[in-house]
Write an enzyme that holds these catalytic residues in place. Sequence first.
Site, PDB file in Angstrom:
ATOM      1  N   ARG A  58     -48.787 -34.783 -14.134  1.00 51.63           N
ATOM      2  CA  ARG A  58     -50.020 -33.791 -14.459  1.00 51.63           C
ATOM      3  C   ARG A  58     -51.302 -34.203 -14.688  1.00 51.63           C
ATOM      4  NH1 ARG A  58     -46.787 -30.901 -12.198  1.00 51.63           N
ATOM      5  NH2 ARG A  58     -45.864 -28.901 -13.100  1.00 51.63           N
ATOM      6  N   GLU A  72     -58.122 -29.515 -11.676  1.00 53.70           N
ATOM      7  CA  GLU A  72     -57.483 -29.369 -10.621  1.00 53.70           C
ATOM      8  C   GLU A  72     -57.857 -27.625 -10.200  1.00 53.70           C
ATOM      9  OE1 GLU A  72     -52.725 -29.397  -9.178  1.00 53.70           O
ATOM     10  OE2 GLU A  72     -53.830 -31.261 -10.293  1.00 53.70           O
ATOM     11  N   HIS A 127     -52.118 -32.177  -4.840  1.00 55.48           N
ATOM     12  CA  HIS A 127     -50.723 -31.556  -5.625  1.00 55.48           C
ATOM     13  C   HIS A 127     -49.507 -31.208  -4.631  1.00 55.48           C
ATOM     14  CE1 HIS A 127     -49.540 -29.815  -9.657  1.00 55.48           C
ATOM     15  NE2 HIS A 127     -48.398 -30.376  -9.045  1.00 55.48           N
TER      16      HIS A 127
END
Length: 311
Positions: free
Chosen positions: A225, A253, A272
């Site tokens: 993450r 993000e 991602h």
Amino acid sequence: MRVLLSHEQDDQVGAQLLADLDGVQVLRYDPAASHLDAEQRTAHVLIPPYRGSHRPRSLLEQLPDLRAVQLLTAGADEWAPYVPADVLLVTARGAVAGPVSEWVLSAVLTLYRQWPALIRYQDTETWAHRRVDADTLAGKRILIVGAGAIGTAVARRLPAFDATATLLARTARAGVHATTELPTLLAHHDVVVLTVPLTVETAGLVDDAFLAAMPDGAVLVNAARGRIVHTDALAVELRHGRLRAALDVTDPEPLPTGHPLWNCPGVIISPHMARTVPGTPRLCYAVAVEQIRQLLVGRLPPNVVTRRVPP
């Protein structure tokens, strides 16, 4: 048991797999909707959609009979702060260990073999023989922070490249070091791979001191993450050319246009998508359905989250 399932295309495989479970009634819903109808409100299990899984969080308050939220992700951080304490939060841990571990190896090899530089030469039709300093994964020491399904999958694949793995977890066990050893281990590894979940303990783990302890020329790989890494601290090391990085996740993000990280030397960034390969939804739903099967027979699913993450 009534299971609320997204009606989107990526979630169709979920309906197929759930149809094999006796005692389950599937109720389809729109994850972008703000209201549920009377039948949908009777659901016992909510499955957020494969894509944009955070979208139906606002529907939780409309589900008085909810017993569990079954995620299709290994991480629970997008939902943990919002699920009531009396409702089980269950992940799809282990589903994407294969695709993500493959991404980790591809990212490290991309940096070592200097593919970004070679492709830039190709774009200018330049035969760049011996213009880049390629390296090999053979003989490298890889520190994997997170000894879950993804971390152990990375470790299993490394011997094929004659590289060695050191696994690290919250508590020590056979073949796995404890996180208390992290400061000492960092200085003796060429690559650090992050595969830990986002928790109170791991948020901001990779700070100035963490990065400073890594040796010159080392590679940081974040397949976990974005909030685990202090972005500004990493950018400083990248700009100085002391470290390199491969990032599938960032903080913030998505990474906005104009963010300094885009133009840092020695970094490759993917949006991602480390888990995204053909068949990934089926992998995720296969694990999710097994968790629901355990609920049906009155057992606690093995992937229940026991440590919640604050907002």
